[in-house]
Design a protein around this motif. Structure first.
Motif, PDB file in Angstrom:
ATOM      1  N   TRP A 173      -9.317  37.627  70.276  1.00  0.00           N
ATOM      2  CA  TRP A 173      -8.418  38.111  71.335  1.00  0.00           C
ATOM      3  C   TRP A 173      -7.172  38.772  70.754  1.00  0.00           C
ATOM      4  CZ3 TRP A 173      -3.553  36.188  70.943  1.00  0.00           C
ATOM      5  CH2 TRP A 173      -3.406  35.009  70.197  1.00  0.00           C
ATOM      6  N   ALA A 174      -6.861  38.479  69.497  1.00  0.00           N
ATOM      7  CA  ALA A 174      -5.613  38.955  68.888  1.00  0.00           C
ATOM      8  C   ALA A 174      -5.855  40.176  68.011  1.00  0.00           C
ATOM      9  CB  ALA A 174      -4.985  37.842  68.051  1.00  0.00           C
ATOM     10  N   SER A 175      -4.854  41.046  67.927  1.00  0.00           N
ATOM     11  CA  SER A 175      -4.910  42.196  67.024  1.00  0.00           C
ATOM     12  C   SER A 175      -3.574  42.323  66.307  1.00  0.00           C
ATOM     13  CB  SER A 175      -5.220  43.486  67.791  1.00  0.00           C
ATOM     14  OG  SER A 175      -4.174  43.786  68.697  1.00  0.00           O
ATOM     15  N   ALA A 176      -3.648  42.776  65.066  1.00  0.00           N
ATOM     16  CA  ALA A 176      -2.455  42.904  64.236  1.00  0.00           C
ATOM     17  C   ALA A 176      -2.220  44.352  63.856  1.00  0.00           C
ATOM     18  CB  ALA A 176      -2.598  42.047  62.979  1.00  0.00           C
ATOM     19  N   GLU A 177      -0.963  44.749  63.884  1.00  0.00           N
ATOM     20  CA  GLU A 177      -0.546  46.069  63.412  1.00  0.00           C
ATOM     21  C   GLU A 177       0.613  45.862  62.439  1.00  0.00           C
ATOM     22  OE1 GLU A 177       0.515  48.401  66.767  1.00  0.00           O
ATOM     23  OE2 GLU A 177      -1.482  48.361  67.673  1.00  0.00           O
ATOM     24  N   ILE A 178       0.583  46.578  61.322  1.00  0.00           N
ATOM     25  CA  ILE A 178       1.608  46.383  60.303  1.00  0.00           C
ATOM     26  C   ILE A 178       2.325  47.694  60.017  1.00  0.00           C
ATOM     27  CG2 ILE A 178       2.022  45.782  57.887  1.00  0.00           C
ATOM     28  CD1 ILE A 178      -0.167  43.723  58.109  1.00  0.00           C
ATOM     29  N   ASP A 179       3.634  47.616  59.977  1.00  0.00           N
ATOM     30  CA  ASP A 179       4.476  48.758  59.654  1.00  0.00           C
ATOM     31  C   ASP A 179       5.531  48.283  58.658  1.00  0.00           C
ATOM     32  OD1 ASP A 179       5.877  51.117  59.551  1.00  0.00           O
ATOM     33  OD2 ASP A 179       6.755  50.935  61.552  1.00  0.00           O
ATOM     34  N   GLY A 180       5.448  48.796  57.431  1.00  0.00           N
ATOM     35  CA  GLY A 180       6.412  48.407  56.416  1.00  0.00           C
ATOM     36  C   GLY A 180       6.386  46.927  56.108  1.00  0.00           C
ATOM     37  N   ARG A 181       5.220  46.326  56.108  1.00  0.00           N
ATOM     38  CA  ARG A 181       4.997  44.901  55.817  1.00  0.00           C
ATOM     39  C   ARG A 181       5.424  43.977  56.958  1.00  0.00           C
ATOM     40  NH1 ARG A 181       3.472  44.173  50.529  1.00  0.00           N
ATOM     41  NH2 ARG A 181       3.917  45.901  49.104  1.00  0.00           N
ATOM     42  N   ASP A 182       5.886  44.543  58.064  1.00  0.00           N
ATOM     43  CA  ASP A 182       6.213  43.748  59.249  1.00  0.00           C
ATOM     44  C   ASP A 182       5.014  43.771  60.195  1.00  0.00           C
ATOM     45  OD1 ASP A 182       8.687  43.264  58.207  1.00  0.00           O
ATOM     46  OD2 ASP A 182       9.704  44.799  59.402  1.00  0.00           O
ATOM     47  N   LEU A 183       4.503  42.606  60.544  1.00  0.00           N
ATOM     48  CA  LEU A 183       3.291  42.500  61.355  1.00  0.00           C
ATOM     49  C   LEU A 183       3.645  42.259  62.809  1.00  0.00           C
ATOM     50  CD1 LEU A 183       0.049  40.605  60.474  1.00  0.00           C
ATOM     51  CD2 LEU A 183       1.133  40.210  62.687  1.00  0.00           C
ATOM     52  N   THR A 184       2.994  43.023  63.694  1.00  0.00           N
ATOM     53  CA  THR A 184       3.122  42.830  65.137  1.00  0.00           C
ATOM     54  C   THR A 184       1.807  42.273  65.660  1.00  0.00           C
ATOM     55  OG1 THR A 184       4.682  44.669  65.364  1.00  0.00           O
ATOM     56  CG2 THR A 184       3.557  43.928  67.361  1.00  0.00           C
ATOM     57  N   LEU A 185       1.874  41.088  66.270  1.00  0.00           N
ATOM     58  CA  LEU A 185       0.684  40.446  66.813  1.00  0.00           C
ATOM     59  C   LEU A 185       0.634  40.673  68.315  1.00  0.00           C
ATOM     60  CD1 LEU A 185      -1.696  38.617  65.843  1.00  0.00           C
ATOM     61  CD2 LEU A 185      -0.360  36.678  66.668  1.00  0.00           C
ATOM     62  N   LYS A 186      -0.516  41.176  68.802  1.00  0.00           N
ATOM     63  CA  LYS A 186      -0.679  41.468  70.222  1.00  0.00           C
ATOM     64  C   LYS A 186      -1.956  40.818  70.749  1.00  0.00           C
ATOM     65  CE  LYS A 186       1.632  45.995  69.943  1.00  0.00           C
ATOM     66  NZ  LYS A 186       1.499  47.450  70.212  1.00  0.00           N
ATOM     67  N   GLY A 187      -2.010  40.661  72.062  1.00  0.00           N
ATOM     68  CA  GLY A 187      -3.199  40.122  72.695  1.00  0.00           C
ATOM     69  C   GLY A 187      -2.845  39.081  73.738  1.00  0.00           C
ATOM     70  N   VAL A 188      -3.851  38.646  74.483  1.00  0.00           N
ATOM     71  CA  VAL A 188      -3.676  37.611  75.508  1.00  0.00           C
ATOM     72  C   VAL A 188      -4.370  36.350  75.005  1.00  0.00           C
ATOM     73  CG1 VAL A 188      -4.039  36.969  77.912  1.00  0.00           C
ATOM     74  CG2 VAL A 188      -3.645  39.372  77.309  1.00  0.00           C
ATOM     75  N   ALA A 189      -3.580  35.344  74.650  1.00  0.00           N
ATOM     76  CA  ALA A 189      -4.116  34.117  74.067  1.00  0.00           C
ATOM     77  C   ALA A 189      -4.734  33.221  75.139  1.00  0.00           C
ATOM     78  CB  ALA A 189      -3.016  33.363  73.333  1.00  0.00           C
ATOM     79  N   PRO A 190      -5.910  32.654  74.860  1.00  0.00           N
ATOM     80  CA  PRO A 190      -6.554  31.786  75.852  1.00  0.00           C
ATOM     81  C   PRO A 190      -5.916  30.407  75.954  1.00  0.00           C
ATOM     82  CG  PRO A 190      -7.880  31.909  73.870  1.00  0.00           C
ATOM     83  CD  PRO A 190      -6.771  32.902  73.697  1.00  0.00           C
ATOM     84  N   SER A 191      -5.121  30.017  74.949  1.00  0.00           N
ATOM     85  CA  SER A 191      -4.474  28.704  74.972  1.00  0.00           C
ATOM     86  C   SER A 191      -3.288  28.713  74.021  1.00  0.00           C
ATOM     87  CB  SER A 191      -5.460  27.603  74.561  1.00  0.00           C
ATOM     88  OG  SER A 191      -5.815  27.751  73.191  1.00  0.00           O
ATOM     89  N   GLU A 192      -2.424  27.735  74.178  1.00  0.00           N
ATOM     90  CA  GLU A 192      -1.281  27.608  73.280  1.00  0.00           C
ATOM     91  C   GLU A 192      -1.741  27.292  71.864  1.00  0.00           C
ATOM     92  OE1 GLU A 192       1.178  24.659  75.049  1.00  0.00           O
ATOM     93  OE2 GLU A 192       1.979  26.008  76.594  1.00  0.00           O
ATOM     94  N   GLU A 193      -2.832  26.515  71.751  1.00  0.00           N
ATOM     95  CA  GLU A 193      -3.361  26.177  70.433  1.00  0.00           C
ATOM     96  C   GLU A 193      -3.893  27.416  69.727  1.00  0.00           C
ATOM     97  OE1 GLU A 193      -3.224  22.707  73.026  1.00  0.00           O
ATOM     98  OE2 GLU A 193      -4.163  24.678  73.260  1.00  0.00           O
ATOM     99  N   ALA A 194      -4.594  28.272  70.472  1.00  0.00           N
ATOM    100  CA  ALA A 194      -5.127  29.500  69.888  1.00  0.00           C
ATOM    101  C   ALA A 194      -4.007  30.423  69.436  1.00  0.00           C
ATOM    102  CB  ALA A 194      -6.024  30.211  70.901  1.00  0.00           C
ATOM    103  N   LEU A 195      -2.930  30.481  70.216  1.00  0.00           N
ATOM    104  CA  LEU A 195      -1.782  31.314  69.855  1.00  0.00           C
ATOM    105  C   LEU A 195      -1.135  30.814  68.575  1.00  0.00           C
ATOM    106  CD1 LEU A 195       0.292  33.495  70.283  1.00  0.00           C
ATOM    107  CD2 LEU A 195       1.439  32.022  71.956  1.00  0.00           C
ATOM    108  N   ALA A 196      -0.935  29.499  68.472  1.00  0.00           N
ATOM    109  CA  ALA A 196      -0.329  28.925  67.276  1.00  0.00           C
ATOM    110  C   ALA A 196      -1.184  29.199  66.039  1.00  0.00           C
ATOM    111  CB  ALA A 196      -0.123  27.423  67.456  1.00  0.00           C
ATOM    112  N   ALA A 197      -2.499  29.093  66.190  1.00  0.00           N
ATOM    113  CA  ALA A 197      -3.403  29.344  65.064  1.00  0.00           C
ATOM    114  C   ALA A 197      -3.331  30.801  64.612  1.00  0.00           C
ATOM    115  CB  ALA A 197      -4.836  28.984  65.460  1.00  0.00           C
ATOM    116  N   ALA A 198      -3.295  31.730  65.580  1.00  0.00           N
ATOM    117  CA  ALA A 198      -3.228  33.145  65.240  1.00  0.00           C
ATOM    118  C   ALA A 198      -1.909  33.499  64.558  1.00  0.00           C
ATOM    119  CB  ALA A 198      -3.422  33.997  66.491  1.00  0.00           C
ATOM    120  N   LEU A 199      -0.817  32.918  65.040  1.00  0.00           N
ATOM    121  CA  LEU A 199       0.489  33.176  64.420  1.00  0.00           C
ATOM    122  C   LEU A 199       0.529  32.664  62.985  1.00  0.00           C
ATOM    123  CD1 LEU A 199       2.883  32.345  67.393  1.00  0.00           C
ATOM    124  CD2 LEU A 199       2.589  34.582  66.294  1.00  0.00           C
ATOM    125  N   LYS A 200      -0.095  31.532  62.736  1.00  0.00           N
ATOM    126  CA  LYS A 200      -0.129  30.992  61.374  1.00  0.00           C
ATOM    127  C   LYS A 200      -0.936  31.893  60.459  1.00  0.00           C
ATOM    128  CE  LYS A 200      -0.963  26.769  58.728  1.00  0.00           C
ATOM    129  NZ  LYS A 200      -1.494  27.493  57.570  1.00  0.00           N
TER     130      LYS A 200
END
Length: 221
Positions: free
Chosen positions: A48-75
């Motif tokens: 569900w998540a996608s990452a875009e990087i500009d100058g080593r700064d990562l932008t995480l986008k998407g609609v997370a199905p749960s708070e646990e899934a969001l935390a895992a993707a951020l890690k």
């Protein structure tokens, strides 16, 4: 001294331009490599998540199905080698409270509405509906949300089997509360519906409003 100035400044400008151009041309390939690495790490558990990087700064986008899934993707994003910072631009699926699901049966077919969990839930429910009521037109108005109770699919399967024994009516699940109303296809189905509701309802279901009728023109039973 005059000769020194004549070649020093143009040479310095040339070096500066080459430095800028080198950084310019190298940035995109590096960003692309980091983006590919981050997205590969997110797959398949966090598709569900996608990452875009500009100058080593990562932008995480998407609609997370749960708070646990969001935390895992951020890690995963933060742990990607080469990433300097993570900008979280994700959102969470809406929370349905109570989590509700309904089957409405009429002469036109069946309408599936309410909430379904993230993932293959929609496909599973549609397949179960087709299996329970083959040949009947199915209209899908289900919406993905968080908050499904444990045993949700068992309760939905039970609801579909009961809906198959109605000529028309509605079966509604609200949290773990099970409501059913409508007209049974015949006396045998009426008896079977009542007997099933006197037994423990699958998926931790709890009987709510029960309003069942049998066709007046039914003979026998």
């Amino acid at each position: 001294m005059h000769i020194y100035k004549s070649w020093f400044w143009p040479g310095l400008i040339t070096v500066a331009l080459l430095t800028v151009l080198t950084g310019w041309f190298l940035t995109d390939p590096i960003d692309q490599q980091l983006t590919e690495a981050a997205n590969a790490a997110l797959e398949p558990a966090n598709s569900w998540a996608s990452a875009e990087i500009d100058g080593r700064d990562l932008t995480l986008k998407g609609v997370a199905p749960s708070e646990e899934a969001l935390a895992a993707a951020l890690k995963i994003a933060a742990d990607t080698r080469g990433v300097r910072a993570v900008d979280d631009q994700t959102t969470l699926l809406p929370l349905a409270d109570p989590f509700s699901f309904a089957i409405t049966k009429s002469d036109d077919g069946i309408l599936l509405s309410g909430n379904v969990p993230y993932g293959d839930s929609r496909a599973r429910i549609l397949a179960a509906a087709e299996n329970a009521m083959p040949g009947i037109e199915i209209l899908d108005e289900m919406a993905v949300a968080r908050g499904a109770p444990q045993g949700f699919f068992d309760l939905v399967g039970f609801a579909l089997r009961q809906a198959a024994q109605l000529t028309n009516g509605e079966v509604e699940i609200s949290g773990e509360t099970y409501n059913i109303s409508g007209t049974a296809a015949n006396s045998a189905d009426y008896d079977a519906l009542g007997a099933a509701l006197r037994m423990p309802i699958p998926g931790n279901g709890k009987a709510g409003e029960i309003k069942l009728a049998v066709p007046v023109n039914t003979s026998g039973g």
